[in-house]
Design an enzyme around this catalytic site. Structure first.
Site, PDB file in Angstrom:
ATOM      1  N   LYS A  13     -12.274   6.197   3.527  1.00 10.22           N
ATOM      2  CA  LYS A  13     -13.144   5.857   2.392  1.00 10.22           C
ATOM      3  C   LYS A  13     -14.227   4.868   2.811  1.00 10.22           C
ATOM      4  CE  LYS A  13      -9.777   4.128  -0.007  1.00 10.22           C
ATOM      5  NZ  LYS A  13      -8.666   4.365   0.950  1.00 10.22           N
ATOM      6  N   ARG A  88      -7.907   1.694  -8.431  1.00  8.79           N
ATOM      7  CA  ARG A  88      -6.704   2.117  -7.715  1.00  8.79           C
ATOM      8  C   ARG A  88      -5.557   2.371  -8.675  1.00  8.79           C
ATOM      9  NH1 ARG A  88      -7.867  -0.516  -2.464  1.00  8.79           N
ATOM     10  NH2 ARG A  88      -6.520   0.330  -0.850  1.00  8.79           N
ATOM     11  N   ARG A 130      -6.945   1.279  13.798  1.00  8.14           N
ATOM     12  CA  ARG A 130      -8.098   0.663  13.117  1.00  8.14           C
ATOM     13  C   ARG A 130      -8.272  -0.774  13.601  1.00  8.14           C
ATOM     14  NH1 ARG A 130      -8.895   0.948   6.727  1.00  8.14           N
ATOM     15  NH2 ARG A 130      -6.801   0.108   6.597  1.00  8.14           N
ATOM     16  N   ARG A 163      -5.579  -5.440  11.164  1.00  7.27           N
ATOM     17  CA  ARG A 163      -5.275  -6.092   9.881  1.00  7.27           C
ATOM     18  C   ARG A 163      -3.767  -6.259   9.719  1.00  7.27           C
ATOM     19  NH1 ARG A 163      -8.675  -2.573   5.603  1.00  7.27           N
ATOM     20  NH2 ARG A 163      -6.708  -2.807   4.498  1.00  7.27           N
ATOM     21  N   ARG A 174       2.318   1.070   1.721  1.00  8.10           N
ATOM     22  CA  ARG A 174       1.021   1.313   1.072  1.00  8.10           C
ATOM     23  C   ARG A 174       0.858   2.784   0.695  1.00  8.10           C
ATOM     24  NH1 ARG A 174      -3.308  -0.964   4.993  1.00  8.10           N
ATOM     25  NH2 ARG A 174      -4.729  -0.591   3.269  1.00  8.10           N
TER      26      ARG A 174
HETATM   27  P1  ADP Z   1     -10.021   3.509   4.301  1.00  5.82           P
HETATM   28  O1  ADP Z   1     -11.245   2.737   3.913  1.00  5.82           O
HETATM   29  O2  ADP Z   1      -9.833   4.764   3.525  1.00  5.82           O
HETATM   30  O3  ADP Z   1      -8.772   2.650   4.307  1.00  5.82           O
HETATM   31  P2  ADP Z   1     -11.250   3.562   6.956  1.00  5.82           P
HETATM   32  O4  ADP Z   1     -12.621   4.077   6.656  1.00  5.82           O
HETATM   33  O5  ADP Z   1     -11.133   2.113   7.291  1.00  5.82           O
HETATM   34  O6  ADP Z   1     -10.202   3.975   5.802  1.00  5.82           O
HETATM   35  O7  ADP Z   1     -10.681   4.458   8.154  1.00  5.82           O
HETATM   36  C1  ADP Z   1      -9.376   4.187   8.699  1.00  5.82           C
HETATM   37  C2  ADP Z   1      -9.425   4.290  10.224  1.00  5.82           C
HETATM   38  O8  ADP Z   1      -9.650   5.647  10.604  1.00  5.82           O
HETATM   39  C3  ADP Z   1     -10.559   3.471  10.841  1.00  5.82           C
HETATM   40  O9  ADP Z   1     -10.103   2.959  12.077  1.00  5.82           O
HETATM   41  C4  ADP Z   1     -11.685   4.488  11.049  1.00  5.82           C
HETATM   42  O10 ADP Z   1     -12.525   4.146  12.141  1.00  5.82           O
HETATM   43  C5  ADP Z   1     -10.897   5.781  11.318  1.00  5.82           C
HETATM   44  N1  ADP Z   1     -11.531   6.973  10.772  1.00  5.82           N
HETATM   45  C6  ADP Z   1     -12.256   7.085   9.616  1.00  5.82           C
HETATM   46  N2  ADP Z   1     -12.677   8.360   9.438  1.00  5.82           N
HETATM   47  C7  ADP Z   1     -12.167   9.077  10.476  1.00  5.82           C
HETATM   48  C8  ADP Z   1     -12.230  10.457  10.863  1.00  5.82           C
HETATM   49  N3  ADP Z   1     -12.871  11.365  10.112  1.00  5.82           N
HETATM   50  N4  ADP Z   1     -11.574  10.824  11.994  1.00  5.82           N
HETATM   51  C9  ADP Z   1     -10.904   9.917  12.729  1.00  5.82           C
HETATM   52  N5  ADP Z   1     -10.815   8.609  12.437  1.00  5.82           N
HETATM   53  C10 ADP Z   1     -11.436   8.185  11.323  1.00  5.82           C
HETATM   54  P1  AMP Z   2      -8.341  -1.774   1.331  1.00  5.99           P
HETATM   55  O1  AMP Z   2      -9.247  -2.642   2.116  1.00  5.99           O
HETATM   56  O2  AMP Z   2      -9.063  -0.933   0.308  1.00  5.99           O
HETATM   57  O3  AMP Z   2      -7.424  -0.944   2.214  1.00  5.99           O
HETATM   58  O4  AMP Z   2      -7.391  -2.748   0.473  1.00  5.99           O
HETATM   59  C1  AMP Z   2      -6.478  -3.622   1.124  1.00  5.99           C
HETATM   60  C2  AMP Z   2      -5.497  -4.166   0.117  1.00  5.99           C
HETATM   61  O5  AMP Z   2      -6.207  -4.952  -0.874  1.00  5.99           O
HETATM   62  C3  AMP Z   2      -4.710  -3.135  -0.691  1.00  5.99           C
HETATM   63  O6  AMP Z   2      -3.577  -2.645  -0.013  1.00  5.99           O
HETATM   64  C4  AMP Z   2      -4.343  -3.955  -1.932  1.00  5.99           C
HETATM   65  O7  AMP Z   2      -3.276  -4.845  -1.675  1.00  5.99           O
HETATM   66  C5  AMP Z   2      -5.596  -4.807  -2.152  1.00  5.99           C
HETATM   67  N1  AMP Z   2      -6.561  -4.110  -3.043  1.00  5.99           N
HETATM   68  C6  AMP Z   2      -7.800  -3.661  -2.719  1.00  5.99           C
HETATM   69  N2  AMP Z   2      -8.391  -3.077  -3.773  1.00  5.99           N
HETATM   70  C7  AMP Z   2      -7.480  -3.142  -4.799  1.00  5.99           C
HETATM   71  C8  AMP Z   2      -7.475  -2.683  -6.145  1.00  5.99           C
HETATM   72  N3  AMP Z   2      -8.517  -2.003  -6.662  1.00  5.99           N
HETATM   73  N4  AMP Z   2      -6.374  -2.931  -6.898  1.00  5.99           N
HETATM   74  C9  AMP Z   2      -5.335  -3.588  -6.389  1.00  5.99           C
HETATM   75  N5  AMP Z   2      -5.257  -4.025  -5.131  1.00  5.99           N
HETATM   76  C10 AMP Z   2      -6.325  -3.816  -4.337  1.00  5.99           C
END
Ligand code: ADP
Ligand code: AMP
Length: 217
Positions: A13, A88, A130, A163, A174
């Site tokens: 995302k 969420r 990541r 992280r 999660r």
């Molecule tokens: P989210 O925001 O949904 O938690 P991220 O955008 O941070 O996910 O992506 C999670 C991990 O996967 C990151 O390390 C990112 O660089 C990698 N990633 C994102 N999109 C892809 C893809 N299409 N293929 C492979 N790796 C990806």
């Molecule tokens: P993210 O960076 O989107 O993966 O979010 C990391 C963590 O932040 C999540 O696992 C939740 O603990 C918290 N968080 C982020 N956005 C929300 C939301 N909209 N509602 C509740 N918790 C959130």
């Protein structure tokens, strides 16, 4: 252009939201980034949020909803925004709709809910690789999208980290929380006829191309 990004943690995302925001010059608003900035700055909100985040749980709606709804009211959001990680829960989505419907029209004004679909099997691998910059919010992957500077952020020079909530045991939690509390939003936005699903297992540039086709159809 008002877009909500949906998908499991690690689905991509944030990666896609940043690319869309750069192309269309609208803010990328990540609730997770807002919490991590608060944690880094040692605020009261950050201290409270960290307790939940480290366990893989959602931060309670009371601490989340007003924060994000206030953010979308800022001047820089007047031409739209990309919401990443919010809503969420169904109550968060309802609160957002209510806030956007303040003028009494039936239409919330959201244009698309883009669901980045990635099966659970792929998620743990994505999350363990990541690497995040806690200073500017940039995200990398050690295999799929490495920083050209190793463990240093290309954008701001800060050191990249794994992280705390990306450790495999927390990722499992999660994912369970996602299926229980967030996945129902897919039907919620489908009911509003704004849901679009893309195959998130493709290369990130192919995912982006699929999203652009949707936005420009
Ligand atoms: P989210 O925001 O949904 O938690 P991220 O955008 O941070 O996910 O992506 C999670 C991990 O996967 C990151 O390390 C990112 O660089 C990698 N990633 C994102 N999109 C892809 C893809 N299409 N293929 C492979 N790796 C990806
Ligand atoms: P993210 O960076 O989107 O993966 O979010 C990391 C963590 O932040 C999540 O696992 C939740 O603990 C918290 N968080 C982020 N956005 C929300 C939301 N909209 N509602 C509740 N918790 C959130």
């Amino acid at each position: 252009m008002k877009i909500v990004m949906l998908g499991a943690p690690g689905a991509g995302k944030g990666t896609q939201a940043k690319m869309i925001a750069a192309k269309y010059q609208v803010p990328h608003i990540s609730s997770g980034d807002i919490f991590r900035t608060n944690i880094k700055n040692g605020t009261e909100l950050g201290k409270k949020a960290k307790e939940y985040m480290d366990q893989g749980l959602l931060v309670p709606d009371e601490l989340t909803v007003d924060l994000v709804i206030d953010r979308v009211s800022w001047e820089d959001c007047k031409n739209g925004y990309i919401l990443d990680g919010f809503p969420r829960t169904i109550p968060q989505a309802e609160a957002l709709d209510a806030a956007l419907n303040k003028d009494g029209t039936a239409d919330s004004g959201l244009d698309f809910a883009i669901n980045v679909d990635v099966p659970d099997e792929n998620i743990v691998r994505r999350m363990s690789g990541r690497r995040a910059c806690l200073k500017c919010g940039a995200t990398y992957h050690i295999i799929y999208n490495p920083s050209k500077k190793g463990d240093i952020c290309e954008a701001c020079g800060d050191t990249l980290v794994l992280r705390d909530d990306d450790k495999p045991e927390t990722v499992q939690k999660r994912l369970a929380v996602y299926h229980e509390q967030t996945q129902p939003l897919i039907d919620y936005y489908d009911g509003q006829n704004i849901l679009k699903t893309v195959d998130g297992t493709q290369d990130m540039n192919d995912v982006f191309a699929a999203i652009i086709r949707i936005l420009e159809a």
